[in-house]
Each structure stands twice: as structure tokens, then as C-alpha cells.
Scaffold this motif. Structure first.
Motif, PDB file in Angstrom:
ATOM      1  N   LYS A  44       0.522   8.479  32.631  1.00 22.20           N
ATOM      2  CA  LYS A  44       1.904   8.514  32.150  1.00 22.20           C
ATOM      3  C   LYS A  44       2.865   8.438  33.333  1.00 22.20           C
ATOM      4  N   GLY A  45       3.835   7.529  33.236  1.00 24.19           N
ATOM      5  CA  GLY A  45       4.758   7.280  34.320  1.00 24.19           C
ATOM      6  C   GLY A  45       5.826   8.349  34.431  1.00 24.19           C
ATOM      7  N   PRO A  46       6.880   8.121  35.238  1.00 22.89           N
ATOM      8  CA  PRO A  46       7.159   6.841  35.885  1.00 22.89           C
ATOM      9  C   PRO A  46       6.175   6.513  37.009  1.00 22.89           C
ATOM     10  N   GLN A  47       5.796   5.252  37.059  1.00 21.75           N
ATOM     11  CA  GLN A  47       4.804   4.784  38.025  1.00 21.75           C
ATOM     12  C   GLN A  47       5.337   3.537  38.707  1.00 21.75           C
ATOM     13  N   GLY A  48       5.293   3.534  40.018  1.00 22.16           N
ATOM     14  CA  GLY A  48       5.774   2.346  40.700  1.00 22.16           C
ATOM     15  C   GLY A  48       5.061   2.036  41.985  1.00 22.16           C
ATOM     16  N   VAL A  49       3.976   2.778  42.295  1.00 19.07           N
ATOM     17  CA  VAL A  49       3.336   2.632  43.598  1.00 19.07           C
ATOM     18  C   VAL A  49       1.940   2.030  43.458  1.00 19.07           C
ATOM     19  N   LEU A  50       1.002   2.796  42.919  1.00 19.03           N
ATOM     20  CA  LEU A  50      -0.394   2.372  42.928  1.00 19.03           C
ATOM     21  C   LEU A  50      -0.664   1.242  41.948  1.00 19.03           C
ATOM     22  N   TYR A  51       0.017   1.228  40.811  1.00 19.26           N
ATOM     23  CA  TYR A  51      -0.285   0.231  39.784  1.00 19.26           C
ATOM     24  C   TYR A  51       0.815  -0.814  39.643  1.00 19.26           C
ATOM     25  N   GLY A  52       1.661  -0.930  40.621  1.00 22.02           N
ATOM     26  CA  GLY A  52       2.610  -2.038  40.614  1.00 22.02           C
ATOM     27  C   GLY A  52       3.952  -1.675  40.035  1.00 22.02           C
ATOM     28  N   GLY A  53       4.974  -2.373  40.528  1.00 21.37           N
ATOM     29  CA  GLY A  53       6.336  -2.078  40.116  1.00 21.37           C
ATOM     30  C   GLY A  53       6.624  -2.414  38.673  1.00 21.37           C
ATOM     31  N   SER A  54       5.810  -3.277  38.052  1.00 20.78           N
ATOM     32  CA  SER A  54       6.081  -3.653  36.667  1.00 20.78           C
ATOM     33  C   SER A  54       5.543  -2.636  35.680  1.00 20.78           C
ATOM     34  N   ASN A  55       4.820  -1.623  36.153  1.00 25.73           N
ATOM     35  CA  ASN A  55       4.203  -0.637  35.265  1.00 25.73           C
ATOM     36  C   ASN A  55       4.993   0.657  35.266  1.00 25.73           C
ATOM     37  N   ILE A  56       6.302   0.566  35.111  1.00 25.33           N
ATOM     38  CA  ILE A  56       7.158   1.736  35.225  1.00 25.33           C
ATOM     39  C   ILE A  56       6.806   2.800  34.189  1.00 25.33           C
ATOM     40  N   GLY A  57       6.357   2.379  33.001  1.00 24.92           N
ATOM     41  CA  GLY A  57       6.032   3.363  31.969  1.00 24.92           C
ATOM     42  C   GLY A  57       4.715   4.069  32.213  1.00 24.92           C
ATOM     43  N   GLY A  58       3.801   3.419  32.929  1.00 29.81           N
ATOM     44  CA  GLY A  58       2.484   3.988  33.164  1.00 29.81           C
ATOM     45  C   GLY A  58       1.411   2.934  32.993  1.00 29.81           C
ATOM     46  N   ALA A  59       0.191   3.375  32.744  1.00 32.18           N
ATOM     47  CA  ALA A  59      -0.933   2.448  32.660  1.00 32.18           C
ATOM     48  C   ALA A  59      -1.971   2.966  31.673  1.00 32.18           C
ATOM     49  N   VAL A  60      -2.640   2.025  31.011  1.00 31.56           N
ATOM     50  CA  VAL A  60      -3.791   2.313  30.153  1.00 31.56           C
ATOM     51  C   VAL A  60      -4.978   1.588  30.773  1.00 31.56           C
TER      52      VAL A  60
END
Length: 415
Positions: free
Chosen positions: A72-88
Motif C-alpha cells: 500500500k502506497g504512497p510508493q515512488g521509489v522501489l516500484y517506480g514513479g507510476s505506482n503512486i498508489g502501491g503495487a500488487v
């Protein structure tokens, strides 16, 4: 995953709080995490299979999954700037050298449902092993096309009765082995195909308080989506005294053809055909600490090159053209374009623990470029092209307080 019979995106969304996830009828996901995300092709939340981002077939079925991670984001470092919401992230089961094992699962039900999947693990030696997974699924769906004759010319377009019929099949094969005590390799290939409905919406002609979802779609062409994806991954892991190095190389290509009856009637007014082609290459080299001290870190570089092609047209029928012959139609170029996207980034993240507190700092320097060219098939020389590029500096700060074994409080600020 097995207990809840999770095989696709929809059930993941039902299982995780603050994750709203559903598959659109054009095959792409709608997803938000804590209200941040995106719809369709714009990925505000990223989807990954074994550390490889899925740009074109996130709604495919993968199976033989060890676990599913939701970041769960905000995420902008390890998984890329386009994944601001997070990652599955899907993590597949790794090959094992311990023993041969296998599994076969068969599910059958109404609507002509047959769902068969199986996997097998084969030790090749004391250092090498192979694992394979395959599935097939058939479902007649719940919507039908009665095949009514065209109300003007009485034409029978001979469409299949089951509008929502779905056929899916696919598989994956993984090879893992150790080249030395400090060097290992994992190679995998996957294939998925989907043949089913797309945008098979139906108009409700009722009135408020008395509306029901129609089970009948009486059109001259069943809306369908045919998609094939082939992907490969090569992962190399090297261990050193206090850190590991991982190289992840991937290649994915997807062919997607979508047919849609726009007017939703037995009258041949307008249909669309949208063939789309994706080709993606990614490369990541990641360094990560392995010691047991309070300071842990990860960093690396990432490269991505994506090419997309669209060559769609509108099929205009006799009614729109004012013809007296039901076979008259005209294919009008609708969306003919070519898009290239590239991404080059350096990233790093460090965490430091002291007592019940944990401090995290991260930074990503991200250079991206997008070029698009639209072709006008009717007027030569009237094509349009555009390009844009930029360098983004994306910092991240997090502070975490461990309250007890079952609870934490944290603050995350990320650009």
C-alpha cells in the motif's frame, strides 16, 4: 489463496482492505489503494509477477502462486514513479530439489463450466529443478444472443448464442539451479490466451426502482476479445559477504484484438475492431544488504522499453451509409498510432532501526520519454507526432513506531 479459490483480480480486491480491484470488460484492471490509483491502461497501481511489471495482461490467470503481496502506497521509489498508489505482486512457487510432486484440480459446474489446472515439480539433480503449471477453463457465461433477424432486411447474422462464453488456457515453466555456492539462475517462460467477451454491456430500458440487469444481448455481432501473451524472465542472483546482487531481465509480447458492437442492436450501424500489439523489455540490477545490523538498504538501476501499436477501424454498416443492400459496409480508419515509451532510473532506499523506532529514506531519479505518432490514413502527409521527456527526482521519508507485536503507527511522505 487456495481456500478462497483466488484465480484472478476480482477476488484479490474482495480479500484486502482498502484495495478496490475489478477487471474491466475490456480486460484491463480498475484499481485503487486507499483512493489512489487509476483505471485501464494508466497504472497508478502496478501489477507484478516475480518482480516483472505486467503492462498488458495484468488480468491474466497465473496460478501455482506461493503468495500474493499488496504494497500500500504512497510508493515512488522501489516500484517506480507510476505506482503512486502501491503495487500488487504475484510470487510463483519456486522449483524444489527435494522431491517430485504434483497436483491436479478439476472444477465443473453449470453454465458449461470446466476448469482444470495442474502443476508438477521435478528435481533434475541435487542443484537443479524444474516446475511447470498449466490450466484450461471453459464457461458459457450467463448472457445469450437470441439471434433475432434484422428488423429491416430480415438478415440472420448467425452469431453464437452464448455472448459471455469464455475460453482460457495458459501455462508457465520455471528452471532453477545453482552454478556455484554463491551464484544461482532462474529462467521462466509463460503463455496465456483469452477468448471471451469484451464490453458486453446491455441497455436497461426499465424505469427507476424497477431495473434488472439484462441477460439478453440481441446484437448483430457478439463483442469479443482475443488476447495472447508470451513472456520470458531470466534472473541471476549472486551472494557476497554483506550484500546480494540480482539481475532481472524480461521480455513480454501481447496481441490483443477487440471487436465491439457499438450500437447494441440487430441493425448493422457501427462496429469497431481494435487490434493492439505490445512489446516490452525490462532490465533491473538490484543490490541489497544481507547483514543483521540496524541499517539495511537496497538500491539499483532499472530500464524499460515499451512499444505499442494500434491499427483500429470502424466498420460502418448499411444503415449509417443509407444503403439499400444489407451487405454494404465501409471500414473507416479509426485509431492508427504507434507509441514508444522508455524509462531509465536509479533508486535507493535505506532503513535504520533503533529500539521501537524505524526510520526510512528513499530516492529515485527517474528519466522517462514518450513518443507517439498518429497516422491519418485518409490524408497522406497529415500525420501527427509528439514527444515528451523529463527527469523526476522522487524522494520518500517514512517513520515507524512499533507499539507492540500486533500494531504499528507510521507516517510516509512520498513524491
Amino acid at each position: 489463496v487456495e481456500r478462497r479459490n483466488i484465480k484472478g483480480l476480482n477476488k484479490i480486491g474482495l480479500a484486502v482492505p482498502n484495495l478496490n480491484l475489478s477487471m474491466r470488460t475490456d480486460g484491463y484492471p480498475n484499481v485503487t489503494i486507499r483512493g489512489l490509483g487509476a483505471y485501464g491502461m494508466t497504472q497508478g497501481v502496478g501489477f507484478y509477477l516475480d518482480d516483472v511489471q505486467l503492462f498488458s495482461d495484468a488480468s491474466s490467470r497465473f496460478g501455482d502462486i506461493e503468495r500474493i503481496e499488496v504494497l500500500k502506497g504512497p510508493q515512488g521509489v522501489l516500484y517506480g514513479g507510476s505506482n503512486i498508489g502501491g503495487a500488487v505482486k504475484y510470487v510463483s512457487k519456486a522449483p524444489s530439489t527435494e522431491a517430485m510432486s504434483g497436483r491436479l484440480k478439476v472444477l465443473a459446474g453449470e453454465q458449461g463450466i470446466w476448469d482444470i489446472e495442474g502443476d508438477i515439480n521435478i528435481p533434475l539433480s541435487d542443484k537443479w529443478a524444474l516446475r511447470a503449471f498449466a490450466f484450461t477453463r471453459e464457461d458459457d457465461g450467463f448472457m445469450t444472443n437470441p439471434g433475432s433477424l434484422s428488423p429491416v432486411f430480415g438478415v440472420d447474422y448467425n452469431q453464437p448464442e452464448d455472448v459471455g462464453a469464455v475460453e482460457q488456457a495458459g501455462g508457465r515453466i520455471l528452471l532453477h539451479g545453482e552454478l556455484s555456492e554463491t551464484l544461482s539462475v532462474t529462467a521462466s517462460m509463460r503463455y496465456n490466451e483469452y477468448d471471451g467477451p469484451v464490453n458486453n454491456w446491455a441497455r436497461e430500458m426499465g424505469t427507476p426502482q424497477n431495473m434488472q440487469y439484462p441477460f439478453i444481448l440481441d446484437t448483430d455481432m457478439n463483442p469479443t476479445h482475443k488476447r495472447e501473451t508470451l513472456g520470458g524472465r531470466l534472473e541471476i542472483n549472486a551472494s557476497f559477504n554483506n550484500f546480494d546482487v540480482k539481475s532481472i531481465t524480461s521480455y513480454t509480447e501481447t496481441d490483443s484484438d477487440r471487436y465491439t458492437d457499438v450500437d447494441l442492436t440487430q441493425l448493422f450501424v457501427v462496429n469497431t475492431f481494435r487490434p493492439q500489439r505490445f512489446e516490452v523489455i525490462t532490465q533491473e540490477i538490484r543490490f541489497s544488504s544481507t547483514h543483521d545490523g540496524p541499517l539495511n538498504w537496497v538500491g539499483g538501476i532499472y530500464f524499460m522499453d515499451l512499444q505499442e501499436r494500434m491499427n483500429s477501424f470502424q466498420d460502418l454498416g448499411w444503415l449509417l451509409l443509407g444503403a439499400d443492400d444489407p451487405s454494404v459496409h465501409f471500414e473507416n480508419p479509426f485509431e492508427i498510432r504507434q507509441e514508444n515509451k522508455s524509462n531509465l532510473a536509479a533508486f535507493g532506499n535505506a532503513t535504520y532501526e533503533t529500539g521501537a523506532w524505524e526510520l526510512g529514506l528513499g530516492l529515485r531519479i527517474d528519466r522517462w520519454e514518450s513518443e507517439e505518432e498518429n497516422f491519418n490514413a485518409e490524408f497522406q502527409g497529415d500525420n501527427h507526432s509528439a514527444s515528451k521527456d523529463d527527469v523526476e527526482v522522487l524522494p520518500k521519508l517514512s517513520v515507524t513506531r512499533h507499539l507492540n507485536e500486533n500494531a504499528i503507527a507510521y507516517l510516509t511522505v512520498s513524491k
